[in-house]
Design a protein around this motif. Structure first.
Motif, PDB file in Angstrom:
ATOM      1  N   THR A   1       0.839  -1.200   0.000  1.00 16.77           N
ATOM      2  CA  THR A   1       0.000   0.000   0.000  1.00 16.77           C
ATOM      3  C   THR A   1       0.875   1.251   0.000  1.00 16.77           C
ATOM      4  O   THR A   1       0.680   2.166  -0.810  1.00 16.77           O
ATOM      5  CB  THR A   1      -0.934   0.008   1.231  1.00 16.77           C
ATOM      6  N   ILE A   2       1.842   1.270   0.893  1.00 13.60           N
ATOM      7  CA  ILE A   2       2.745   2.426   0.990  1.00 13.60           C
ATOM      8  C   ILE A   2       3.560   2.586  -0.288  1.00 13.60           C
ATOM      9  O   ILE A   2       3.689   3.689  -0.825  1.00 13.60           O
ATOM     10  CB  ILE A   2       3.655   2.290   2.228  1.00 13.60           C
ATOM     11  N   LEU A   3       4.089   1.484  -0.797  1.00 14.89           N
ATOM     12  CA  LEU A   3       4.893   1.546  -2.019  1.00 14.89           C
ATOM     13  C   LEU A   3       4.090   2.034  -3.212  1.00 14.89           C
ATOM     14  O   LEU A   3       4.604   2.794  -4.052  1.00 14.89           O
ATOM     15  CB  LEU A   3       5.519   0.181  -2.318  1.00 14.89           C
ATOM     16  N   LEU A   4       2.830   1.619  -3.315  1.00 13.00           N
ATOM     17  CA  LEU A   4       1.984   2.090  -4.414  1.00 13.00           C
ATOM     18  C   LEU A   4       1.786   3.607  -4.333  1.00 13.00           C
ATOM     19  O   LEU A   4       1.846   4.308  -5.350  1.00 13.00           O
ATOM     20  CB  LEU A   4       0.631   1.375  -4.393  1.00 13.00           C
ATOM     21  N   LEU A   5       1.563   4.108  -3.132  1.00 12.06           N
ATOM     22  CA  LEU A   5       1.369   5.552  -2.964  1.00 12.06           C
ATOM     23  C   LEU A   5       2.654   6.330  -3.253  1.00 12.06           C
ATOM     24  O   LEU A   5       2.618   7.382  -3.907  1.00 12.06           O
ATOM     25  CB  LEU A   5       0.861   5.855  -1.556  1.00 12.06           C
TER      26      LEU A   5
END
Length: 191
Positions: free
Chosen positions: A54-58
């Motif tokens: 999730t963090i990496l996608l953002l």
């Protein structure tokens, strides 16, 4: 590689993964009689992997908006790899764990009594409202991820952008809701 080959490859991978998950969730593939000692840690690992994705996608979205294609690409390769690791861990858990885990099942017997159902109340409904689209979208996003990833690696920017308009929000929902689902169901794990 031709588009026809890529589409067929993605279709085969998607069908195999979905079939495997369905067979495991229906307990149609026999697992071991006793789960190995590391099995209870797999759901937490899955939540950590989902949260990280999730963090990496953002962060990846931030970098592509800044025009930094190299960092965007590297982050997406990492996210794709972690998602693949998640999938392996998820399949492994469902192969090893034979007990049904039900939201609200305080006793761990796989059946909700009237008292357990009443106790879970609206939280069970909320859980199911998050879980249901999570499951449906997780199955549907796999081919989108594979095709988006392929288009991005091939630097087919226009096709990549067109796909990512759908892939990104669905993948983001699946990874974020996976963490929420884990946090909600965790109290009902009886390992």
């Amino acid at each position: 590689m031709s588009d026809k080959f890529i589409f067929r490859f993605v279709a085969v991978i998607t069908i195999v993964v979905i079939a495997l998950v369905v067979l495991l969730n229906r307990h149609l593939i026999p697992g071991p009689a006793v789960a190995p000692s590391f099995t209870p840690y797999l759901p937490m690992l899955n939540a950590i992997l989902n949260g990280t994705c999730t963090i990496l996608l953002l962060v990846s979205l931030y970098f592509i908006r800044q025009g930094n294609i190299k960092v965007h690409k590297n982050l997406n390769i990492l996210t794709f790899s972690l998602s693949a690791l998640f999938l392996i861990s998820y399949v492994l858990f469902h192969y090893l764990m034979r007990n049904e885990i039900i939201y609200g099942d305080i006793n761990g017997d796989g059946v909700l009594s009237d008292a357990e159902r009443a106790s879970a109340g609206g939280m069970r409904t909320l859980y199911l409202c998050i879980l249901t689209p999570h499951i449906i979208l997780a199955a549907g996003v796999l081919p989108l991820i594979l095709l988006s990833f392929h288009r991005g690696l091939q630097m087919q920017i226009a096709k990549h952008k067109k796909l990512v308009r759908w892939t990104f929000p669905i993948w983001l929902y699946v990874t974020a809701s996976g963490v929420i689902v884990y946090l909600m169901i965790k109290p009902y794990y009886h390992f």
